[in-house]
Scaffold this active site. Structure first.
Site, short mmCIF file in Angstrom:
data_model
loop_
_atom_site.label_atom_id
_atom_site.label_comp_id
_atom_site.label_asym_id
_atom_site.label_seq_id
_atom_site.Cartn_x
_atom_site.Cartn_y
_atom_site.Cartn_z
N GLU A 175 -36.04 10.17 30.85
CA GLU A 175 -34.97 10.85 31.61
C GLU A 175 -33.57 10.41 31.20
O GLU A 175 -32.60 10.77 31.86
CB GLU A 175 -35.12 10.62 33.12
CG GLU A 175 -36.41 11.06 33.73
CD GLU A 175 -36.47 10.80 35.24
OE1 GLU A 175 -35.45 10.38 35.83
OE2 GLU A 175 -37.55 11.00 35.81
N GLY A 176 -33.44 9.60 30.16
CA GLY A 176 -32.13 9.08 29.82
C GLY A 176 -31.69 7.92 30.69
O GLY A 176 -30.53 7.50 30.63
#
Length: 338
Positions: A305-306
């Site tokens: 998800e970063g």
């Protein structure tokens, strides 16, 4: 890399002719750092980050419009039952991002980061890499071009992340193809694979690399055969950032695999990038070492998800703020060393 008149040719030329750092901006940053109210080197790696920002942005270190870009894709290899979660979770998580309910939403809010999420044809998974190429050359090149558009609208720090059930299998296959060793060394639990599921994951990586072995010496061909849409899009975003002088923070195992393809094509391709963190995925530190990088954080995270890149962006923002906001010895009336 030979040219063929096919869609990859433009990317081959682009990768071969990447702009370098702006030397004068780096010189200016080092000069200012020497005058700040601190002993030389006292801020450790924060100083190096400030210099990196200057060199690759071409201006004084600053982060005013940071962006986390998440690319989401689905993978045909999930048909091999290599993950405990169904592919539908990818689309459900994209909706969760949009509704503000994911971990990355909270981190972006805490660090004042922009967030964009890109849905990459989730209803149309890539080819099963154990049986065929993930993408055609045309589709892979088009997806890289789509990723290049992620920076449209402007940013001065790009954080690259992803979402995709099955994509740690893809990352393991890319690393195994690039660096050798054994598939088992590169395959980890991902979203929780264990026992027979983990064994099927290892076998899928072995089978995929063996199937495509004769075509893996070309990094872009490796990307289209073993990668996925989010992998290709992240590679495109990293390239676009380089052309636009935007420093990049790379997230976890999957994002690092996308970056590794570029590094294989041009050893200098990731000079404008930092690795945000080393994840809990077993192969990630080994992959980072192959890139010659040192991660900023080690928190045992493996969410994707970063999230790791976004947390690291807070450190990069602090490095820029210290460099630009601190007083000099002269302006503060503090005696410097003799």
């Amino acid at each position: 890399m030979s040219t063929s008149g096919l869609p990859f040719d433009d990317f081959r030329e682009l990768i071969a002719n990447l702009p370098g750092p702006v030397t004068q901006a780096l010189v200016d940053a080092r000069q200012r750092d020497s005058q700040l109210t601190k002993p030389p080197g006292a801020l450790g790696r924060l100083e190096e980050i400030a210099f990196w920002l200057a060199a690759w942005s071409g201006r004084k270190p600053a982060v005013t419009r940071p962006l986390v870009a998440i690319f989401a894709g689905n993978h045909g290899v999930t048909r091999q039952r290599i993950t405990p979660y169904p592919p539908e979770v990818t689309k459900q998580m994209v909706a969760n991002f949009s509704n503000g309910g994911a971990a990355i939403n909270q981190i972006c809010a805490a660090y004042d980061l922009g967030l964009k999420v890109f849905d990459l044809a989730l209803d149309y998974p890539t080819g099963d890499i154990t049986e065929e190429a993930a993408l055609s050359e045309r589709d892979c090149a088009a997806t890289m071009a789509f990723g290049m558009e992620a920076i449209a609208g402007g940013t001065d720090l790009l954080c690259i992340g992803e979402m995709g059930i099955g994509n740690t299998t893809i990352a393991a296959a890319i690393n195994y193809a690039l660096y050798g060793g054994t598939a088992q060394e590169w395959v980890g639990p991902g979203t929780g694979s264990e026992g027979e599921v983990l064994q099927r994951k290892i076998e899928a990586v072995e089978k995929a690399v063996e199937l495509h072995r004769d075509h893996l010496s070309d990094p872009l061909e490796l990307l289209r055969r073993l990668g996925g849409r989010e992998i290709a899009a992240m590679a495109g975003a990293i390239l676009a950032a380089r052309m636009e002088r935007i420093p990049v923070i790379i997230d976890g195992y999957v994002a690092t695999a996308a970056a590794a393809v570029l590094k294989a094509a041009n050893p200098a391709a990731l000079d404008h990038c930092l690795i945000g963190h080393v994840s809990g995925e077993p192969g990630h530190m080994r992959a980072i070492d192959k890139l010659g990088k040192t991660p900023l954080l080690a928190l045992g995270m493996r969410l994707g998800e970063g999230t790791g890149a976004a947390l690291a962006a807070g450190i990069v923002k602090a490095a820029a703020a210290c460099h630009t906001g601190m007083a000099t010895f002269e302006s503060a009336g503090v005696s410097n060393k003799d």
